[in-house]
Design a protein around this motif. Structure first.
Motif, PDB file in Angstrom:
ATOM      1  N   ALA A   1       2.593   5.531   5.535  1.00  0.00           N
ATOM      2  CA  ALA A   1       3.617   4.058   6.206  1.00  0.00           C
ATOM      3  C   ALA A   1       2.983   3.620   7.443  1.00  0.00           C
ATOM      4  CB  ALA A   1       4.869   5.410   6.664  1.00  0.00           C
ATOM      5  N   LEU A   2       1.909   3.808   7.912  1.00  0.00           N
ATOM      6  CA  LEU A   2       1.329   3.584   9.071  1.00  0.00           C
ATOM      7  C   LEU A   2       0.712   2.584   7.556  1.00  0.00           C
ATOM      8  CD1 LEU A   2       0.804   2.840  12.018  1.00  0.00           C
ATOM      9  CD2 LEU A   2      -0.846   5.082  12.355  1.00  0.00           C
ATOM     10  N   HIS A   3      -0.456   3.301   7.249  1.00  0.00           N
ATOM     11  CA  HIS A   3      -1.781   2.241   6.685  1.00  0.00           C
ATOM     12  C   HIS A   3      -0.386   1.075   6.034  1.00  0.00           C
ATOM     13  CE1 HIS A   3      -4.770   1.795   3.607  1.00  0.00           C
ATOM     14  NE2 HIS A   3      -3.785   1.937   2.327  1.00  0.00           N
ATOM     15  N   ASP A   4       0.201   1.690   5.499  1.00  0.00           N
ATOM     16  CA  ASP A   4       0.898   0.313   4.464  1.00  0.00           C
ATOM     17  C   ASP A   4       0.952  -0.800   5.345  1.00  0.00           C
ATOM     18  OD1 ASP A   4       0.246   1.148   2.215  1.00  0.00           O
ATOM     19  OD2 ASP A   4       2.372   1.946   2.365  1.00  0.00           O
ATOM     20  N   TYR A   5       1.978  -0.333   6.632  1.00  0.00           N
ATOM     21  CA  TYR A   5       1.920  -1.017   7.516  1.00  0.00           C
ATOM     22  C   TYR A   5       1.041  -2.146   7.885  1.00  0.00           C
ATOM     23  CZ  TYR A   5       4.568  -3.596  11.606  1.00  0.00           C
ATOM     24  OH  TYR A   5       4.691  -4.458  12.832  1.00  0.00           O
ATOM     25  N   VAL A   6      -0.418  -1.385   8.149  1.00  0.00           N
ATOM     26  CA  VAL A   6      -0.787  -1.762   9.289  1.00  0.00           C
ATOM     27  C   VAL A   6      -1.462  -3.112   7.585  1.00  0.00           C
ATOM     28  CG1 VAL A   6      -3.787  -2.192   9.401  1.00  0.00           C
ATOM     29  CG2 VAL A   6      -1.373  -0.758  10.457  1.00  0.00           C
ATOM     30  N   ALA A   7      -2.178  -3.186   6.650  1.00  0.00           N
ATOM     31  CA  ALA A   7      -2.395  -3.625   5.224  1.00  0.00           C
ATOM     32  C   ALA A   7      -0.801  -4.817   5.255  1.00  0.00           C
ATOM     33  CB  ALA A   7      -1.944  -2.910   4.308  1.00  0.00           C
ATOM     34  N   PHE A   8      -0.004  -4.687   5.109  1.00  0.00           N
ATOM     35  CA  PHE A   8       1.229  -5.379   4.512  1.00  0.00           C
ATOM     36  C   PHE A   8       0.993  -6.575   6.414  1.00  0.00           C
ATOM     37  CE2 PHE A   8       4.405  -1.898   2.787  1.00  0.00           C
ATOM     38  CZ  PHE A   8       3.664  -1.980   1.419  1.00  0.00           C
TER      39      PHE A   8
ATOM     40  N   LEU B   1      11.963  -1.161   8.795  1.00  0.00           N
ATOM     41  CA  LEU B   1      11.663  -0.180   7.451  1.00  0.00           C
ATOM     42  C   LEU B   1      10.862   0.726   7.220  1.00  0.00           C
ATOM     43  CD1 LEU B   1      12.311  -3.619   4.973  1.00  0.00           C
ATOM     44  CD2 LEU B   1      13.676  -1.378   5.631  1.00  0.00           C
ATOM     45  N   VAL B   2       9.938   0.670   7.927  1.00  0.00           N
ATOM     46  CA  VAL B   2       8.407   1.285   7.708  1.00  0.00           C
ATOM     47  C   VAL B   2       8.782   2.953   8.916  1.00  0.00           C
ATOM     48  CG1 VAL B   2       6.472   1.597   8.213  1.00  0.00           C
ATOM     49  CG2 VAL B   2       6.819  -0.014   6.664  1.00  0.00           C
ATOM     50  N   GLN B   3       9.653   2.286   9.602  1.00  0.00           N
ATOM     51  CA  GLN B   3       9.820   2.991  10.890  1.00  0.00           C
ATOM     52  C   GLN B   3      10.312   4.687  10.340  1.00  0.00           C
ATOM     53  OE1 GLN B   3      11.257   1.377  13.432  1.00  0.00           O
ATOM     54  NE2 GLN B   3       8.992   1.256  14.450  1.00  0.00           N
ATOM     55  N   GLY B   4      11.861   4.180   8.774  1.00  0.00           N
ATOM     56  CA  GLY B   4      12.573   5.240   8.478  1.00  0.00           C
ATOM     57  C   GLY B   4      11.727   6.199   7.952  1.00  0.00           C
ATOM     58  N   SER B   5      10.434   5.878   7.197  1.00  0.00           N
ATOM     59  CA  SER B   5       9.973   6.918   6.652  1.00  0.00           C
ATOM     60  C   SER B   5       8.810   7.728   6.979  1.00  0.00           C
ATOM     61  CB  SER B   5       8.922   6.705   5.715  1.00  0.00           C
ATOM     62  OG  SER B   5       8.290   5.727   5.295  1.00  0.00           O
ATOM     63  N   ALA B   6       8.362   8.098   8.179  1.00  0.00           N
ATOM     64  CA  ALA B   6       7.572   8.202   9.096  1.00  0.00           C
ATOM     65  C   ALA B   6       6.334   9.706   7.903  1.00  0.00           C
ATOM     66  CB  ALA B   6       7.862   9.236  10.309  1.00  0.00           C
ATOM     67  N   THR B   7       5.541   8.927   6.887  1.00  0.00           N
ATOM     68  CA  THR B   7       4.125   9.170   6.866  1.00  0.00           C
ATOM     69  C   THR B   7       3.316   8.607   7.409  1.00  0.00           C
ATOM     70  OG1 THR B   7       4.042   7.597   4.793  1.00  0.00           O
ATOM     71  CG2 THR B   7       5.892  10.352   4.429  1.00  0.00           C
ATOM     72  N   ALA B   8       2.026   9.310   7.294  1.00  0.00           N
ATOM     73  CA  ALA B   8       1.044   8.366   7.368  1.00  0.00           C
ATOM     74  C   ALA B   8       0.248   7.284   6.908  1.00  0.00           C
ATOM     75  CB  ALA B   8      -0.235  10.238   7.406  1.00  0.00           C
TER      76      ALA B   8
END
Ligand SMILES: Nc1ncnc2c1ncn2[C@@H]1O[C@H](COP(=O)(O)OP(=O)(O)O)[C@@H](O)[C@H]1O
Ligand SMILES: [Mg+2]
Lengths: 136, 139, 286
Positions: free
Chosen positions: C117-124, C108-115
């Motif tokens: 998104a990466l932060h969120d992915y780590v938190a999630f 899901l996160v790969q779809g939206s390549a914003t900065a």
């Protein structure tokens, strides 16, 4: 104070303890029983403790006393229906209930009393030469 | 020796008559069932409580019984405190001997109930009276 | 480790907004890890429950597993792990069902390549780790209690009390007798006496290799307790070594009847009864 009822069934007095007795109730039962044995001339007493969930040293002593008193009054007492947990606890408490006859249930208790009376009759017959000759 | 921590408020029962001894038995049974003691263990702790509450009444001249639920790690238990401000027990070793009685009893109340519980502690003196704490743990 | 309110909100929006896609992909990953041992429909239902619980928790603010409002999420995780533990799945197979969510989130996160998104992915990811650990622990607890139950059942199975004859029950003890087992035997034997109304019990210890003081005491106490209830016990099959132990330990067997074998013991009981009836029988005729 509540009182434990005493029933007369044939030649036997049946006491079925259904309540958690206070010490006073226990002492009263002891007195009531002695009176009923004499009044009825019964030769057997069955005390059914199936419903008792504990027997402590006070009730244990009362049972022993009842057994001794009834013996003096020429009656045989049998305590029936002691629960396994109660028996295990009494062993740990150190109470041996010496001198008390016990049976698993009321029927077995009746058999015990009948056997004890038969034995006693036996002895009386043996001891008494007149009675011996009187029997064919 | 007593171990473990208390859970919640103790439940108290005054001991002034032999009807109160019956109430102590019933209170201890309720708590013993609640902490899931086995049937045999319930029977043992209720029997011990009956003996000790009777002593509180007969020899201590009355007093109070407090019942608490306790916990140590995995196990729960029931703890009971019997307190009176009577004459105290002069010779504790003697009083704890099977068959010793000053009141025409069987002399098995103290010694026997010590065998029926897991923890047993006595504080007694002529000034402060007698305080006995017992604990039974679930298995 | 918990997510703050904004992160939680974004997670809820992300998972909620792609509900169909998320549950589909999540179910597929779990299904392949379990290789058909649970039906696709059942897995899908479990995944939907988890999905709903996570979205629900996220919508209510910061997701913190220990918080009050996460009760539903905890319940969903516990239920999953309890079920899997009962069905015999391994701890790994169970926790993979939670960790699979990471793969789904990565897609899901790969779809939206914003900065962000990466932060969120780590938190999630950290949150998913936490959910996985919780599931693992609850799985272990369930297994422990299952094992304890089974041990108790085994104990019961290994101490059969049988009715040997009218009025005679027997416990043939086989194997090592420890204190705990001796106690179970004692209680069951006494209860059987009551249930069957049998006044005689034979405790046969032919199959017991050794006894210690405690076990000998348990047997003795059983005999005394039975007597208090109005029944008699006979002990049979005492091996020479055990007899020596009993004497060496100074344990009083007193007037307890002992017999060499179970057969001897039964014969003894029958003779006792026979003698009694033989004596009592003519009495009735008089
Ligand atoms: N609370 C108490 N206060 C003072 N003396 C006590 C108390 N409890 C027990 N005792 C003493 O200890 C003795 C033994 O008590 P116990 O073992 O219960 O036997 P019993 O009650 O049959 O006398 C009692 O006879 C009494 O002298
Ligand atoms: Mg006493």
């Amino acid at each position: 104070m509540e009182r434990v009822p005493i029933l007369k069934i044939g030649d036997i007095l049946l006491v079925s303890i259904q309540l958690d007795m206070s010490d006073q109730t226990a002492v009263q039962l002891q007195e009531d029983l002695a009176e009923r044995i004499v009044a009825t001339g019964c030769h057997g007493v069955i005390i059914d403790i199936t419903a008792l969930d504990i027997v402590d040293s006070f009730v244990g002593r009362m049972l022993s006393t009842i057994a001794s008193i009834s013996k003096v009054l020429d009656a045989e007492t049998v305590v029936v229906g002691m629960r396994p947990a109660v028996a295990i606890t009494l062993v740990e408490l150190g109470l041996s209930l010496n001198g008390i006859r016990t049976a698993l249930n009321v029927e077995r208790g009746m058999e015990l009393i009948a056997a004890a009376r038969a034995d006693e009759l036996d002895h009386q017959l043996d001891d008494d030469p007149d009675a011996e000759t009187a029997t064919p | 020796m007593t171990t473990g921590v208390d859970l919640g408020q103790p439940q108290a029962q005054a001991v002034r008559s032999d009807e109160d001894v019956v109430r102590v038995r019933q209170l201890v049974r309720t708590v013993a069932v609640a902490v899931k003691l086995s049937l045999v263990d319930q029977t043992k702790v209720v029997t011990a409580a009956s003996e000790l509450a009777r002593n509180t009444l007969v020899y201590g001249g009355g007093g109070t019984v407090e019942v608490t639920t306790v916990e140590n790690g995995r196990r729960k238990g029931v703890r009971i405190v019997f307190a009176d401000s009577g004459p105290g027990i002069a010779d504790l070793d003697l009083a704890l001997t099977d068959g010793y009685t000053t009141g025409g009893g069987l002399g098995l109340g103290l010694s026997g109930s010590r065998r029926l519980v897991d923890e047993f502690e006595i504080d007694t003196s002529a000034e402060t009276g007698t305080r006995i704490t017992v604990t039974k743990w679930s298995r | 480790m918990a997510l703050n309110a904004e992160e939680s909100g974004r997670l809820a929006a992300l998972l909620g907004g792609h509900a169909e896609q998320v549950t589909q992909r999540w179910t597929d990953i779990v299904a392949s890890s379990l290789r058909g041992r649970l039906s696709h429909a059942e897995l899908r239902r479990q995944v939907e429950d988890l999905h709903r619980a996570i979205v629900g928790a996220g919508e209510q603010g910061a997701i913190d597993l220990s918080a009050e409002h996460a009760a539903e999420l905890r319940a969903a995780l516990s239920e999953l792990s309890r079920g899997r533990a009962r069905q015999g799945f391994s701890a790994t197979e169970t926790t993979i069902s939670i960790f699979a969510l990471k793969d789904v989130l990565a897609d899901l996160v790969q779809g939206s390549a914003t900065a962000d998104a990466l932060h969120d992915y780590v938190a999630f990811s950290k949150l998913v780790d936490e959910l996985g650990l919780f599931t693992f622990e609850s799985f272990v607890r369930t297994r422990e209690s299952l094992i304890a139950d089974q041990a108790e059942q085994l104990l019961e199975l290994s101490t059969p009390v049988v009715k040997l004859w009218e009025g005679v029950v027997a416990v043939p003890l086989v194997g090592t007798l420890d204190s705990a087992r001796a106690q179970v035997v004692m209680e069951r034997l006494l209860q059987t006496l009551v249930d069957t109304g049998s006044p005689y019990a034979i405790i046969d210890i032919t199959g017991v290799p050794a006894v210690d003081t405690q076990v000998a005491q348990h047997i003795l106490k059983t005999v005394v307790a039975a007597r208090l209830m109005g029944a008699d016990c006979i002990i049979s099959g005492i091996r020479p070594q055990i007899a020596q132990t009993i004497v060496a330990l100074g344990i009083e067997f007193g007037d307890i009847a002992t017999k060499a074998s179970l057969a001897d013991a039964l014969r003894h009981v029958l003779r006792l009864n026979g003698v009694e009836t033989a004596r009592r029988q003519p009495r009735r005729d008089v």
